[in-house]
Every structure is written in structure tokens, then in C-alpha cells.
Enzyme design. Structure first.
Site, PDB file in Angstrom:
ATOM      1  CG  HIS A 276      -0.301   0.048   2.541  1.00  0.00           C
ATOM      2  ND1 HIS A 276       0.220   1.199   3.081  1.00  0.00           N
ATOM      3  CD2 HIS A 276      -0.092  -0.931   3.462  1.00  0.00           C
ATOM      4  CE1 HIS A 276       0.721   0.944   4.283  1.00  0.00           C
ATOM      5  NE2 HIS A 276       0.561  -0.347   4.535  1.00  0.00           N
TER       6      HIS A 276
ATOM      7  CB  CYS B 205       1.770  -3.531   5.161  1.00  0.00           C
ATOM      8  SG  CYS B 205       0.199  -4.250   5.685  1.00  0.00           S
TER       9      CYS B 205
END
Length: 253
Positions: A132, A148
Site C-alpha cells: 500500500h 505490510c
């Protein structure tokens, strides 16, 4: 008198017939008009989609390779064995590592600019992980996330246009496979590919009946203690080098 009534009845029947025919006619025309508008909108969308495909070629055999040591993401065209794009990323912190292993993209979404403009979810079993954007661009190039893979917003927006749901993703963390650059001491509450491997080994040896999910939860603590007692190890919930050795897990380059 009867003739006059007969004429009026004939006129009424004729008027009703005309009105009925007009009603059918306008309904038919309305359908044609609505179909015309629908087709026009579809043509408009098709034209837009074709332009997008021309701007962003529809590669059929892509692979995302992420090296969390080098903080680099590469988009590779496997048909031509060619690196199409390279990006700098941020990976997980040592205590919240990125999920080492082979995954695939299972979902895509647009986020608000406050957190990062795009999100691509990975099928990691022990948590919600993905690739992301970020509102902290200074973190790029560092081990800074909760696991992440972070990218600059302009980079994730470009990648988002090219890859599809189902694209394979490999996250490489070092020469020791699921253990990356070596063993870490696992404690209750830890998550990761190393936890997943320990569970898998314990289950294979008959010491762990729980789910192999990569999460060192409360249920796993009981079986860690049982394993330690069975192998005359120090009684602690930690999974350390002596525990790995008793499990038969050794690191080879």
C-alpha cells in the site's frame, strides 16, 4: 335512432383502438430509446477501457518480487524474463516482520490520501497484510511498518494500474527461507512465517493439534511447554535455539 347509436359505438371503438395502438407504439419507442442510450454508454466505456489498456499494457504473466533486505520491489514479466519496474519500499520492523513466502494478490482498493492512496491485499493466513501507499514518505527505504509493504503513493498508483488480482508475490527476507536471516526468539503474541514453520514441524511430529496459522496464540503455549518437558528443555514459553534444535530445524545456506 338505432343508426345514430351504431355510428357512435363505431366511433368509440375506433378511438379506443387508435389509443391502444399509440400506447403500444410509444412503449416500443421508449424501449428502443433506452436501449440506444445503454449501448451508447457501453461504447463510451469500451473506448475508455481500450485507452487504459493501451496506456498500461495488459501483461498476462507478471510476478512481483520483494527483497526486504534491499528494500526493493521488482515487477517482472515472466514471458520475457524482464524487469519492467523497480521501486523502493519500506518493510516490517524486526518485531513486526513482513510475511516471508510466496503469496498472491487477492484484492485491490482505493484508499483516502490520509493513509495511502492504494491497497493490494495478500493471502497471508496470520493477518491482514498487503502492499500500500503511505502518508509517511520518509519511512520508505527503512524497516518501519507493522509488516505490510509500503510504497510511495505515486509508485503504488502506477503498480496498481498494471497488476491484477491473482498476481503472484514473493517476499524474500534472506537465505534461510521462512527464517529470513536467521532464527529469532519467538514469544507468545508473535506472528510470522517462522511461527508458521514451527507449528508445521510440531504438527508433523504430533506435538501440535491446533491450526497452522502463523500465530503464536494462547492455545500454542500449552503445546510448547509440553514439548519442552518431553525433551527436558528449560520451561519457558519462548521458542529459542534449543527448541529449534529439538524440533530438528537447522539453518543451511
Amino acid at each position: 335512432m338505432l343508426k345514430r347509436w351504431a355510428v357512435w359505438i363505431a366511433i368509440c371503438i375506433l378511438c379506443i383502438s387508435i389509443l391502444f395502438c399509440l400506447d403500444i407504439f410509444w412503449k416500443h419507442m421508449g424501449k428502443k430509446l433506452s436501449v440506444h442510450v445503454k449501448v451508447h454508454k457501453e461504447d463510451e466505456y469500451v473506448g475508455w477501457e481500450e485507452k487504459k489498456i493501451q496506456d498500461n499494457p495488459d501483461y498476462k504473466n507478471l510476478w512481483i518480487f520483494i527483497d526486504i533486505n534491499e528494500k526493493r520491489l521488482e515487477l517482472i514479466d515472466l514471458d520475457r524474463n524482464e524487469i519492467l519496474k523497480k521501486y523502493v519500499i519500506a518493510s516490517g520492523k524486526p518485531n513486526t516482520p513482513s510475511p516471508i513466502g510466496n503469496w498472491k494478490i487477492i484484492g485491490k482498493g482505493r484508499w483516502g490520501k490520509g493513509f495511502g492512496t492504494r491497497w493490494m491485499a495478500l493471502n497471508v493466513p496470520w493477518g491482514r497484510y498487503g502492499i500500500h501507499g503511505t502518508n509517511k514518505p520518509n519511512s520508505i527505504g527503512w524497516a518501519a511498518s507493522h509488516g505490510c509493504i509500503r510504497m510511495r503513493n505515486q509508485d503504488i498508483e502506477e503498480l496498481y494500474k498494471i497488476v491484477k488480482v491473482g498476481t503472484p508475490v514473493t517476499i524474500w527476507g534472506g537465505p534461510f527461507g521462512a527464517f529470513g536471516n536467521g532464527f529469532r526468539v519467538l514469544k507468545p503474541g508473535y506472528r510470522g512465517s517462522d511461527v508458521y514453520e514451527v507449528q508445521r514441524y510440531m504438527k508433523k511430529l504430533g506435538y501440535y493439534p491446533g491450526w497452522v496459522d502463523g500465530i503464536y496464540g494462547e492455545g500454542m503455549k500449552v503445546y510448547v511447554i509440553r514439548f519442552r518437558k518431553k525433551h527436558n528443555l528449560k520451561i519457558t514459553h519462548d521458542i529459542d535455539r534449543e527448541f529449534y534444535k529439538a524440533l530438528g530445524i537447522e539453518l543451511f545456506e
